[in-house]
Design a protein around this motif. Sequence first.
Motif, short mmCIF file in Angstrom:
data_model
loop_
_atom_site.label_atom_id
_atom_site.label_comp_id
_atom_site.label_asym_id
_atom_site.label_seq_id
_atom_site.Cartn_x
_atom_site.Cartn_y
_atom_site.Cartn_z
N VAL A 48 -1.76 6.28 -1.56
CA VAL A 48 -1.88 4.90 -2.00
C VAL A 48 -3.19 4.71 -2.78
N VAL A 64 0.63 0.61 -6.93
CA VAL A 64 -0.25 -0.40 -6.33
C VAL A 64 -1.42 -0.77 -7.23
N PHE A 68 -3.93 -3.53 -5.20
CA PHE A 68 -4.67 -3.04 -4.03
C PHE A 68 -6.07 -2.61 -4.47
N MET A 83 -4.96 -5.64 0.10
CA MET A 83 -3.64 -5.60 -0.51
C MET A 83 -3.23 -7.02 -0.89
N ASP A 90 6.39 -2.52 -0.36
CA ASP A 90 5.13 -2.06 0.23
C ASP A 90 5.25 -1.87 1.74
#
Length: 124
Positions: A48, A64, A68, A83, A90
């Motif tokens: 991530v 992301v 994020f 986030m 997600d």
Amino acid sequence: QVQLVESGGGLVQAGGSLRLSCAASGRFFSSYGMGWFRQAPGKERTFVAGINWSGGSSGYADSVKGRFTISRDNAKNTVYLQMNSLKPEDTAVYYCARSGSAAVVRTSTDYRGWGQGTQVTVSS
């Protein structure tokens, strides 16, 4: 040996925000890069976000990027994942991990310690 404990997961509606925290025990936290991974049911664990030892460099998965933000506080031995604009896709268990190097690392096999994970569920 490092111990990592994640917190901050939960249930949120699409478009909402959550901040995950990962507290690390042990010495030399500030010497290593840290990362966040996630694993959805029936899927592999995927990268991530990652951050280098100082917090001066970071990297994100394309899915992301822009939503994020990874950060760290070396004085508190803690890494965070903010986030925003969450989407149902997600939804996953999120894990933090300590890299084997000081740099940003994207490959799970380069990580040496893992937390137990925290569940994030995004409803539509």
